[in-house]
Design an enzyme around this catalytic site. Sequence first.
Site, PDB file in Angstrom:
ATOM      1  CE1 TYR A  42      11.706   1.067  -3.668  1.00 60.13           C
ATOM      2  CE2 TYR A  42       9.581   1.105  -2.347  1.00 60.13           C
ATOM      3  CZ  TYR A  42      10.861   0.741  -2.571  1.00 60.13           C
ATOM      4  OH  TYR A  42      11.772   0.130  -1.432  1.00 60.13           O
ATOM      5  CG  ASN A  84       5.966   0.578  -1.598  1.00 56.98           C
ATOM      6  OD1 ASN A  84       5.814   1.417  -2.651  1.00 56.98           O
ATOM      7  ND2 ASN A  84       6.138   1.012  -0.692  1.00 56.98           N
ATOM      8  CE  LYS A  85       5.509   4.847  -3.768  1.00 58.03           C
ATOM      9  NZ  LYS A  85       6.891   5.565  -4.175  1.00 58.03           N
ATOM     10  CB  THR A  86      -0.718   1.887  -8.284  1.00 59.33           C
ATOM     11  OG1 THR A  86      -0.215   2.787  -9.034  1.00 59.33           O
ATOM     12  CG2 THR A  86      -1.069   2.740  -6.872  1.00 59.33           C
ATOM     13  CB  ILE A  87       1.865  -0.517 -12.339  1.00 58.68           C
ATOM     14  CG1 ILE A  87       2.760   1.006 -12.863  1.00 58.68           C
ATOM     15  CG2 ILE A  87       0.229  -0.263 -12.510  1.00 58.68           C
ATOM     16  CD1 ILE A  87       2.615   1.111 -14.297  1.00 58.68           C
TER      17      ILE A  87
END
Length: 388
Positions: free
Chosen positions: A184, A186-189
């Site tokens: 998603y 805003n996730k880390t990738i």
Amino acid sequence: MSKPFLPFAMPDIGDDEIAEVVDTLRSGWVTTGPKAKRFEADFAAFLGDASLHCIAVNSATAGLHLALEALGIGPGDEVITTTHTFTATAEVVRYLGADVKLVDIDPATLNIDPRLIEAAVTPKTKAIIPVHYGGLAADMPAILALAQRRGLAVVEDAAHALPTTSGGRLVGTLASDAAVFSFYANKTITTGEGGMLVTRDAALAKRAQVMRLHGMSRDAFDRFTAQVPSWYYEIVAPGFKYNLTDIAAAIGLQQLKKAHAFAQRRTQIAQRFNAAFARLPVLTAPEPPAGELHAWHLYPLRLRDDAPVGRDALIERLFARGIGCSVHYIPLHQQPYWRERYGLTAAMFPHSQRVYERQLSLPIYTRMSDADVERVIDAVRGALGGGA
Ligand SMILES: *Cc1c(COP(=O)(O)O)cnc(C)c1O
């Protein structure tokens, strides 16, 4: 002159991702195809285990749904998870007509408390969904031991956990039935929207692959002839539309190469925050055990009782200073649907409730400069009356 607003989160998309997407657009193949396949292979290589099946999907929610479906979860079954999570973790259980048993967290880690899982197990319990909150591994040795003892499946909600380790091993390679990552925004990738279902279980992988795309299979034909015509398929179940496009996979291919560098930068920011806030009336973010990787998707800050302001006021003050914040999470026991369906009260989840009332999440992402990090620190200090 006031500084520009610092958003709570922002993806780190560079020229590599843009070039890879343009290449896909020019290739003539935009939906699931060669890049999605390569993304799956690269993901297995990233996890360092060729025996893993990686199944690209259009969200982590889809991946969690597919994993539980493949495990045969259905009406009459119960699945245990944490109340301190996003609703996606639990809603997938309801998609299948099974019921959710929410349990409280360990306030030291903000992760599900294995002792409370044990207490929540009934003859109907079929699976546990631990969440690696913020990117810090849940207590997987205890959860996996309990699952084995009670004959339960374990599906990790690894939406925050790239890269995270438990016992020195990356989440995705542990002895669970499956782990599901989120890409998603805003996730880390990120791939904009996307997810990856990872499993060692060949039967689970096969079912998820079929159900990912309309329940379509070409295997039946394979049994009778070596040559399957390209137009032939069979529908073996009422499947879903959960495939990842090559456009999204193109972004993922380039993001994955940067995953460790991204995590190093977020670790730096977290360490700077923890040092800077040590003397303030707060609880800083839980650190990982020595030698373990923490993905630092979130930086949760909690106010102590002696803090001069409440959580809502602190968020307002930070916004006034141009800093975006969030709260992770409004626990599920506070949400009307979950509260009403299961008759939940705050008193049943004292740790999660207390964290909810006193917690905020600060910006922690790779596009923050050192000056941005110091600005967040100064704003928190100022808002808490500690100078600046
Ligand atoms: C983001 C998130 C999800 C869902 O991920 P999607 O890819 O948006 O479906 C699930 N669980 C947790 C804990 C999350 O933070």
